[in-house]
Design a protein around this motif. Sequence first.
Motif, PDB file in Angstrom:
ATOM      1  N   GLY A 198       0.822  -1.200   0.000  1.00 14.71           N
ATOM      2  CA  GLY A 198       0.000   0.000   0.000  1.00 14.71           C
ATOM      3  C   GLY A 198       0.860   1.254   0.000  1.00 14.71           C
ATOM      4  O   GLY A 198       1.978   1.263   0.512  1.00 14.71           O
ATOM      5  N   ALA A 199       0.332   2.303  -0.605  1.00 17.15           N
ATOM      6  CA  ALA A 199       1.060   3.575  -0.658  1.00 17.15           C
ATOM      7  C   ALA A 199       0.854   4.318   0.652  1.00 17.15           C
ATOM      8  O   ALA A 199       0.023   5.219   0.762  1.00 17.15           O
ATOM      9  CB  ALA A 199       0.580   4.413  -1.841  1.00 17.15           C
ATOM     10  N   ASN A 200       1.593   3.928   1.674  1.00 14.05           N
ATOM     11  CA  ASN A 200       1.435   4.548   2.982  1.00 14.05           C
ATOM     12  C   ASN A 200       2.803   4.735   3.637  1.00 14.05           C
ATOM     13  O   ASN A 200       3.798   4.132   3.217  1.00 14.05           O
ATOM     14  CB  ASN A 200       0.502   3.712   3.874  1.00 14.05           C
ATOM     15  N   PRO A 201       2.881   5.580   4.672  1.00 12.04           N
ATOM     16  CA  PRO A 201       4.179   5.901   5.292  1.00 12.04           C
ATOM     17  C   PRO A 201       4.905   4.695   5.869  1.00 12.04           C
ATOM     18  O   PRO A 201       6.134   4.649   5.853  1.00 12.04           O
ATOM     19  CB  PRO A 201       3.799   6.893   6.398  1.00 12.04           C
ATOM     20  N   THR A 202       4.164   3.703   6.376  1.00  7.52           N
ATOM     21  CA  THR A 202       4.815   2.541   6.971  1.00  7.52           C
ATOM     22  C   THR A 202       5.560   1.726   5.927  1.00  7.52           C
ATOM     23  O   THR A 202       6.639   1.189   6.185  1.00  7.52           O
ATOM     24  CB  THR A 202       3.784   1.662   7.699  1.00  7.52           C
ATOM     25  N   GLU A 203       4.984   1.613   4.724  1.00  3.26           N
ATOM     26  CA  GLU A 203       5.660   0.893   3.651  1.00  3.26           C
ATOM     27  C   GLU A 203       6.949   1.604   3.250  1.00  3.26           C
ATOM     28  O   GLU A 203       7.946   0.967   2.905  1.00  3.26           O
ATOM     29  CB  GLU A 203       4.727   0.744   2.440  1.00  3.26           C
ATOM     30  N   VAL A 204       6.927   2.933   3.292  1.00  2.45           N
ATOM     31  CA  VAL A 204       8.148   3.692   3.006  1.00  2.45           C
ATOM     32  C   VAL A 204       9.215   3.364   4.034  1.00  2.45           C
ATOM     33  O   VAL A 204      10.398   3.184   3.708  1.00  2.45           O
ATOM     34  CB  VAL A 204       7.853   5.205   2.989  1.00  2.45           C
ATOM     35  N   ARG A 217      18.726   8.744  16.234  1.00  5.20           N
ATOM     36  CA  ARG A 217      17.357   9.144  16.531  1.00  5.20           C
ATOM     37  C   ARG A 217      17.005  10.413  15.770  1.00  5.20           C
ATOM     38  O   ARG A 217      17.858  11.291  15.620  1.00  5.20           O
ATOM     39  CB  ARG A 217      17.182   9.368  18.044  1.00  5.20           C
ATOM     40  N   PRO A 218      15.731  10.485  15.277  1.00  3.71           N
ATOM     41  CA  PRO A 218      14.683   9.465  15.433  1.00  3.71           C
ATOM     42  C   PRO A 218      14.957   8.257  14.545  1.00  3.71           C
ATOM     43  O   PRO A 218      15.457   8.390  13.435  1.00  3.71           O
ATOM     44  CB  PRO A 218      13.413  10.194  14.989  1.00  3.71           C
ATOM     45  N   GLY A 219      14.608   7.076  15.085  1.00  5.33           N
ATOM     46  CA  GLY A 219      14.785   5.845  14.338  1.00  5.33           C
ATOM     47  C   GLY A 219      13.495   5.438  13.647  1.00  5.33           C
ATOM     48  O   GLY A 219      12.435   6.041  13.841  1.00  5.33           O
ATOM     49  N   ILE A 220      13.588   4.412  12.829  1.00  4.39           N
ATOM     50  CA  ILE A 220      12.429   3.962  12.064  1.00  4.39           C
ATOM     51  C   ILE A 220      11.316   3.484  12.989  1.00  4.39           C
ATOM     52  O   ILE A 220      10.132   3.779  12.768  1.00  4.39           O
ATOM     53  CB  ILE A 220      12.857   2.858  11.075  1.00  4.39           C
ATOM     54  N   ARG A 221      11.677   2.770  14.059  1.00  8.08           N
ATOM     55  CA  ARG A 221      10.650   2.286  14.989  1.00  8.08           C
ATOM     56  C   ARG A 221       9.919   3.462  15.646  1.00  8.08           C
ATOM     57  O   ARG A 221       8.692   3.433  15.809  1.00  8.08           O
ATOM     58  CB  ARG A 221      11.297   1.401  16.050  1.00  8.08           C
ATOM     59  N   ALA A 225       5.855   4.370  15.203  1.00  8.76           N
ATOM     60  CA  ALA A 225       4.920   4.556  16.316  1.00  8.76           C
ATOM     61  C   ALA A 225       4.218   5.901  16.212  1.00  8.76           C
ATOM     62  O   ALA A 225       3.010   6.014  16.470  1.00  8.76           O
ATOM     63  CB  ALA A 225       5.659   4.439  17.641  1.00  8.76           C
ATOM     64  N   SER A 226       4.948   6.937  15.819  1.00 10.10           N
ATOM     65  CA  SER A 226       4.343   8.260  15.674  1.00 10.10           C
ATOM     66  C   SER A 226       3.303   8.267  14.555  1.00 10.10           C
ATOM     67  O   SER A 226       2.255   8.901  14.672  1.00 10.10           O
ATOM     68  CB  SER A 226       5.428   9.307  15.379  1.00 10.10           C
ATOM     69  N   GLU A 227       3.594   7.551  13.461  1.00  9.02           N
ATOM     70  CA  GLU A 227       2.637   7.471  12.348  1.00  9.02           C
ATOM     71  C   GLU A 227       1.333   6.812  12.809  1.00  9.02           C
ATOM     72  O   GLU A 227       0.234   7.303  12.526  1.00  9.02           O
ATOM     73  CB  GLU A 227       3.237   6.664  11.183  1.00  9.02           C
ATOM     74  N   ARG A 268       3.381  10.399  26.282  1.00  3.12           N
ATOM     75  CA  ARG A 268       3.673   9.571  25.124  1.00  3.12           C
ATOM     76  C   ARG A 268       2.673   8.430  25.047  1.00  3.12           C
ATOM     77  O   ARG A 268       2.278   7.852  26.055  1.00  3.12           O
ATOM     78  CB  ARG A 268       5.088   9.013  25.207  1.00  3.12           C
ATOM     79  N   THR A 269       2.257   8.097  23.840  1.00  2.00           N
ATOM     80  CA  THR A 269       1.282   7.024  23.678  1.00  2.00           C
ATOM     81  C   THR A 269       1.935   5.678  23.936  1.00  2.00           C
ATOM     82  O   THR A 269       3.140   5.498  23.769  1.00  2.00           O
ATOM     83  CB  THR A 269       0.708   7.040  22.256  1.00  2.00           C
ATOM     84  N   LEU A 270       1.099   4.725  24.326  1.00  2.00           N
ATOM     85  CA  LEU A 270       1.589   3.388  24.621  1.00  2.00           C
ATOM     86  C   LEU A 270       1.506   2.467  23.417  1.00  2.00           C
ATOM     87  O   LEU A 270       1.913   1.317  23.493  1.00  2.00           O
ATOM     88  CB  LEU A 270       0.772   2.788  25.773  1.00  2.00           C
ATOM     89  N   LYS A 271       0.970   2.987  22.326  1.00  2.00           N
ATOM     90  CA  LYS A 271       0.798   2.145  21.146  1.00  2.00           C
ATOM     91  C   LYS A 271       2.129   2.052  20.403  1.00  2.00           C
ATOM     92  O   LYS A 271       2.649   3.036  19.917  1.00  2.00           O
ATOM     93  CB  LYS A 271      -0.264   2.760  20.244  1.00  2.00           C
TER      94      LYS A 271
END
Length: 290
Positions: A198-204, A217-221, A225-227, A268-271
Amino acid sequence: MVVSGCGSQKSTTGARATDHSHSGTNTYLRARAAFLRTSRASLVAGNAPMAALVAQVRTSCPGSLRGTPADNITVPARHDSVAALQTQLAAAEFLMGLEQILETAQREPLAGATQRFAATVAAIRWNDPRIRDVLHTFAEIEQQEGLGAHPDLCRVIHEWASSGYRKLPAITQAEPRGAIGRRWMRDMAALGCGRFSGANPTEVLSALSLYQTPNVRPGIREIAASEVNLNVEALHARSDATRSLRQALGLRKQVPRPQRPRRTRSGRTLKDPGEPPACSGKPELISEPG
Protein backbone atom coordinates in the motif's frame (compact mmCIF):
# COMPACT_ATOMS: atom_id res chain seq x y z
CA MET A 1 51.94 4.16 -6.29
CA VAL A 2 49.69 5.58 -8.99
CA VAL A 3 47.64 2.41 -9.16
CA SER A 4 47.35 2.30 -5.38
CA GLY A 5 46.23 5.92 -5.31
CA CYS A 6 43.52 5.30 -7.90
CA GLY A 7 42.24 2.33 -5.96
CA SER A 8 42.11 4.39 -2.77
CA GLN A 9 40.23 7.17 -4.51
CA LYS A 10 37.70 4.71 -5.95
CA SER A 11 37.15 3.17 -2.52
CA THR A 12 36.63 6.60 -0.95
CA THR A 13 34.15 7.55 -3.67
CA GLY A 14 32.21 4.34 -3.12
CA ALA A 15 32.10 4.95 0.62
CA ARG A 16 30.76 8.45 0.06
CA ALA A 17 28.12 7.10 -2.29
CA THR A 18 27.02 4.56 0.33
CA ASP A 19 26.97 7.30 2.95
CA HIS A 20 24.41 9.16 0.84
CA SER A 21 21.86 6.39 1.45
CA HIS A 22 22.48 6.26 5.19
CA SER A 23 22.56 10.03 5.69
CA GLY A 24 19.58 10.39 3.32
CA THR A 25 17.60 7.97 5.49
CA ASN A 26 18.42 10.00 8.59
CA THR A 27 17.47 13.24 6.82
CA TYR A 28 14.13 11.74 5.75
CA LEU A 29 13.35 10.52 9.28
CA ARG A 30 14.07 13.95 10.79
CA ALA A 31 11.92 15.64 8.15
CA ARG A 32 9.13 13.14 8.71
CA ALA A 33 9.26 13.67 12.48
CA ALA A 34 8.86 17.43 11.96
CA PHE A 35 5.98 16.84 9.54
CA LEU A 36 4.21 14.58 12.04
CA ARG A 37 4.50 17.21 14.76
CA THR A 38 2.96 19.79 12.42
CA SER A 39 0.23 17.32 11.45
CA ARG A 40 -0.73 16.73 15.07
CA ALA A 41 -0.87 20.47 15.74
CA SER A 42 -3.17 21.02 12.74
CA LEU A 43 -5.87 18.50 13.76
CA VAL A 44 -8.18 21.15 15.24
CA ALA A 45 -7.84 23.34 12.15
CA GLY A 46 -8.98 20.41 10.02
CA ASN A 47 -12.48 20.48 11.55
CA ALA A 48 -13.64 23.46 9.46
CA PRO A 49 -13.06 21.93 6.00
CA MET A 50 -14.82 18.72 7.09
CA ALA A 51 -17.78 20.70 8.42
CA ALA A 52 -18.04 22.45 5.05
CA LEU A 53 -18.43 19.09 3.28
CA VAL A 54 -21.17 18.00 5.66
CA ALA A 55 -22.98 21.33 5.22
CA GLN A 56 -22.83 20.89 1.44
CA VAL A 57 -24.66 17.56 1.68
CA ARG A 58 -27.26 18.88 4.15
CA THR A 59 -28.04 21.77 1.82
CA SER A 60 -27.93 20.11 -1.62
CA CYS A 61 -28.70 16.39 -1.30
CA PRO A 62 -29.80 15.33 2.19
CA GLY A 63 -30.68 11.64 2.52
CA SER A 64 -29.26 10.86 -0.92
CA LEU A 65 -27.86 7.46 0.12
CA ARG A 66 -30.95 6.29 2.00
CA GLY A 67 -32.14 2.96 0.60
CA THR A 68 -29.12 2.54 -1.68
CA PRO A 69 -26.64 -0.38 -1.52
CA ALA A 70 -24.47 1.78 0.74
CA ASP A 71 -27.31 1.76 3.28
CA ASN A 72 -27.69 -2.01 3.17
CA ILE A 73 -24.27 -3.63 3.26
CA THR A 74 -24.63 -7.17 4.57
CA VAL A 75 -22.49 -10.27 5.01
CA PRO A 76 -22.41 -12.09 1.64
CA ALA A 77 -24.56 -15.22 1.47
CA ARG A 78 -23.96 -18.35 -0.60
CA HIS A 79 -26.94 -17.70 -2.83
CA ASP A 80 -25.89 -14.15 -3.72
CA SER A 81 -25.32 -13.63 -7.42
CA VAL A 82 -22.06 -12.30 -8.81
CA ALA A 83 -23.80 -9.04 -9.69
CA ALA A 84 -25.08 -8.67 -6.12
CA LEU A 85 -21.62 -9.30 -4.69
CA GLN A 86 -20.11 -6.75 -7.05
CA THR A 87 -22.68 -4.18 -5.97
CA GLN A 88 -21.94 -4.88 -2.29
CA LEU A 89 -18.20 -4.52 -2.85
CA ALA A 90 -18.68 -1.30 -4.77
CA ALA A 91 -20.89 0.08 -1.99
CA ALA A 92 -18.29 -0.75 0.67
CA GLU A 93 -15.53 0.86 -1.37
CA PHE A 94 -17.72 3.88 -2.05
CA LEU A 95 -18.15 4.46 1.68
CA MET A 96 -14.41 4.08 2.15
CA GLY A 97 -13.99 6.68 -0.56
CA LEU A 98 -16.26 9.12 1.30
CA GLU A 99 -14.09 8.61 4.38
CA GLN A 100 -11.04 9.35 2.24
CA ILE A 101 -12.66 12.58 1.01
CA LEU A 102 -13.22 13.64 4.63
CA GLU A 103 -9.61 12.79 5.43
CA THR A 104 -8.43 14.90 2.49
CA ALA A 105 -10.47 17.82 3.80
CA GLN A 106 -9.01 17.29 7.27
CA ARG A 107 -5.52 17.54 5.79
CA GLU A 108 -6.26 20.79 3.97
CA PRO A 109 -4.48 22.98 6.58
CA LEU A 110 -1.37 20.85 5.99
CA ALA A 111 -0.98 21.88 2.34
CA GLY A 112 2.05 24.09 2.99
CA ALA A 113 3.76 21.57 5.28
CA THR A 114 3.14 18.80 2.72
CA GLN A 115 4.80 20.80 -0.02
CA ARG A 116 7.78 21.62 2.19
CA PHE A 117 8.15 17.96 3.12
CA ALA A 118 8.04 16.96 -0.56
CA ALA A 119 10.70 19.57 -1.38
CA THR A 120 12.95 18.18 1.37
CA VAL A 121 12.52 14.65 0.04
CA ALA A 122 13.29 15.78 -3.51
CA ALA A 123 16.59 17.32 -2.37
CA ILE A 124 17.88 14.20 -0.57
CA ARG A 125 20.76 12.44 -2.32
CA TRP A 126 20.74 8.65 -2.65
CA ASN A 127 23.23 6.25 -4.10
CA ASP A 128 20.39 3.73 -4.48
CA PRO A 129 18.04 5.20 -7.13
CA ARG A 130 15.31 2.74 -6.11
CA ILE A 131 14.95 4.48 -2.73
CA ARG A 132 14.82 7.85 -4.48
CA ASP A 133 12.05 6.63 -6.79
CA VAL A 134 9.96 5.24 -3.90
CA LEU A 135 10.22 8.46 -1.88
CA HIS A 136 9.49 10.74 -4.83
CA THR A 137 6.42 8.70 -5.76
CA PHE A 138 5.21 8.65 -2.15
CA ALA A 139 5.68 12.42 -1.79
CA GLU A 140 3.71 12.93 -5.01
CA ILE A 141 0.87 10.74 -3.73
CA GLU A 142 0.75 12.61 -0.42
CA GLN A 143 0.56 15.93 -2.24
CA GLN A 144 -2.30 14.68 -4.40
CA GLU A 145 -4.19 13.44 -1.33
CA GLY A 146 -3.70 16.64 0.62
CA LEU A 147 -4.15 19.30 -2.04
CA GLY A 148 -7.48 18.28 -3.53
CA ALA A 149 -10.27 20.85 -3.66
CA HIS A 150 -13.59 20.15 -1.99
CA PRO A 151 -15.48 17.82 -4.33
CA ASP A 152 -19.18 18.18 -5.08
CA LEU A 153 -20.32 15.17 -3.04
CA CYS A 154 -23.84 15.36 -4.41
CA ARG A 155 -22.49 15.11 -7.97
CA VAL A 156 -20.30 12.17 -6.92
CA ILE A 157 -23.31 10.36 -5.45
CA HIS A 158 -25.41 11.07 -8.55
CA GLU A 159 -22.61 9.73 -10.75
CA TRP A 160 -22.48 6.52 -8.72
CA ALA A 161 -26.27 6.10 -8.85
CA SER A 162 -26.27 6.64 -12.62
CA SER A 163 -23.93 3.67 -13.03
CA GLY A 164 -26.36 1.37 -11.21
CA TYR A 165 -24.18 1.61 -8.08
CA ARG A 166 -21.38 -0.36 -9.75
CA LYS A 167 -18.89 2.06 -11.28
CA LEU A 168 -16.99 4.02 -8.66
CA PRO A 169 -16.27 7.70 -9.33
CA ALA A 170 -12.52 8.27 -9.48
CA ILE A 171 -12.63 10.65 -6.52
CA THR A 172 -13.90 7.91 -4.19
CA GLN A 173 -11.15 5.39 -5.00
CA ALA A 174 -9.04 5.14 -1.87
CA GLU A 175 -5.88 3.67 -3.43
CA PRO A 176 -3.82 5.56 -6.03
CA ARG A 177 -4.98 4.52 -9.48
CA GLY A 178 -3.64 4.93 -12.98
CA ALA A 179 -0.05 5.77 -13.81
CA ILE A 180 1.04 6.79 -10.32
CA GLY A 181 -0.41 3.62 -8.80
CA ARG A 182 1.48 1.47 -11.31
CA ARG A 183 4.65 3.45 -10.69
CA TRP A 184 4.34 2.90 -6.93
CA MET A 185 3.90 -0.84 -7.47
CA ARG A 186 7.00 -0.99 -9.71
CA ASP A 187 9.09 1.10 -7.30
CA MET A 188 8.27 -1.10 -4.30
CA ALA A 189 8.71 -4.34 -6.23
CA ALA A 190 12.19 -3.17 -7.30
CA LEU A 191 13.16 -3.08 -3.60
CA GLY A 192 11.59 -6.44 -2.77
CA CYS A 193 8.85 -4.84 -0.66
CA GLY A 194 5.97 -6.88 -2.02
CA ARG A 195 4.10 -6.55 -5.28
CA PHE A 196 1.01 -5.02 -3.74
CA SER A 197 2.39 -2.78 -1.00
CA GLY A 198 0.00 0.00 0.00
CA ALA A 199 1.06 3.57 -0.66
CA ASN A 200 1.44 4.55 2.98
CA PRO A 201 4.18 5.90 5.29
CA THR A 202 4.81 2.54 6.97
CA GLU A 203 5.66 0.89 3.65
CA VAL A 204 8.15 3.69 3.01
CA LEU A 205 9.78 2.94 6.36
CA SER A 206 10.07 -0.72 5.32
CA ALA A 207 12.07 0.40 2.29
CA LEU A 208 14.26 2.72 4.35
CA SER A 209 15.09 -0.11 6.76
CA LEU A 210 17.62 -1.21 4.15
CA TYR A 211 19.73 1.83 5.04
CA GLN A 212 18.92 2.46 8.68
CA THR A 213 21.82 3.69 10.80
CA PRO A 214 21.92 2.02 14.25
CA ASN A 215 21.50 4.17 17.36
CA VAL A 216 20.47 7.28 15.39
CA ARG A 217 17.36 9.14 16.53
CA PRO A 218 14.68 9.47 15.43
CA GLY A 219 14.78 5.84 14.34
CA ILE A 220 12.43 3.96 12.06
CA ARG A 221 10.65 2.29 14.99
CA GLU A 222 10.06 5.65 16.65
CA ILE A 223 8.67 7.20 13.46
CA ALA A 224 6.47 4.16 12.84
CA ALA A 225 4.92 4.56 16.32
CA SER A 226 4.34 8.26 15.67
CA GLU A 227 2.64 7.47 12.35
CA VAL A 228 0.28 4.98 14.00
CA ASN A 229 -0.57 7.28 16.91
CA LEU A 230 -1.21 10.23 14.61
CA ASN A 231 -3.58 8.10 12.54
CA VAL A 232 -5.50 7.17 15.69
CA GLU A 233 -5.73 10.80 16.80
CA ALA A 234 -6.78 11.94 13.31
CA LEU A 235 -9.45 9.23 13.19
CA HIS A 236 -10.77 10.36 16.56
CA ALA A 237 -10.83 13.99 15.40
CA ARG A 238 -12.63 12.88 12.22
CA SER A 239 -15.22 10.67 13.92
CA ASP A 240 -17.76 13.43 14.62
CA ALA A 241 -17.62 14.62 11.00
CA THR A 242 -17.95 11.02 9.78
CA ARG A 243 -21.01 10.45 11.90
CA SER A 244 -22.55 13.77 10.81
CA LEU A 245 -21.91 13.01 7.14
CA ARG A 246 -23.51 9.58 7.40
CA GLN A 247 -26.56 11.08 9.08
CA ALA A 248 -26.83 13.79 6.41
CA LEU A 249 -26.68 11.11 3.71
CA GLY A 250 -29.46 9.11 5.38
CA LEU A 251 -27.33 6.10 6.29
CA ARG A 252 -28.70 4.08 9.17
CA LYS A 253 -25.62 2.38 10.58
CA GLN A 254 -23.34 4.52 12.67
CA VAL A 255 -19.56 4.28 12.92
CA PRO A 256 -18.49 3.60 16.53
CA ARG A 257 -16.49 6.40 18.09
CA PRO A 258 -12.83 5.36 18.33
CA GLN A 259 -11.22 5.51 21.74
CA ARG A 260 -8.23 7.69 22.44
CA PRO A 261 -4.95 5.80 22.81
CA ARG A 262 -3.81 5.43 26.42
CA ARG A 263 -0.92 7.65 27.45
CA THR A 264 1.82 7.56 30.01
CA ARG A 265 2.45 10.36 32.49
CA SER A 266 4.94 11.84 30.07
CA GLY A 267 2.19 12.16 27.47
CA ARG A 268 3.67 9.57 25.12
CA THR A 269 1.28 7.02 23.68
CA LEU A 270 1.59 3.39 24.62
CA LYS A 271 0.80 2.14 21.15
CA ASP A 272 4.01 0.70 19.68
CA PRO A 273 3.72 -1.23 16.40
CA GLY A 274 7.37 -2.26 16.50
CA GLU A 275 9.74 -1.76 13.62
CA PRO A 276 8.31 -2.37 10.13
CA PRO A 277 9.85 -5.42 8.45
CA ALA A 278 12.64 -4.45 6.08
CA CYS A 279 12.27 -5.05 2.38
CA SER A 280 14.47 -7.80 0.97
CA GLY A 281 16.37 -5.52 -1.41
CA LYS A 282 15.97 -8.16 -4.13
CA PRO A 283 13.83 -7.03 -7.11
CA GLU A 284 10.57 -8.87 -7.66
CA LEU A 285 9.08 -9.56 -11.04
CA ILE A 286 5.67 -8.03 -11.66
CA SER A 287 3.27 -8.30 -14.56
CA GLU A 288 0.98 -5.49 -15.56
CA PRO A 289 -2.05 -5.64 -17.88
CA GLY A 290 -1.52 -4.25 -21.34
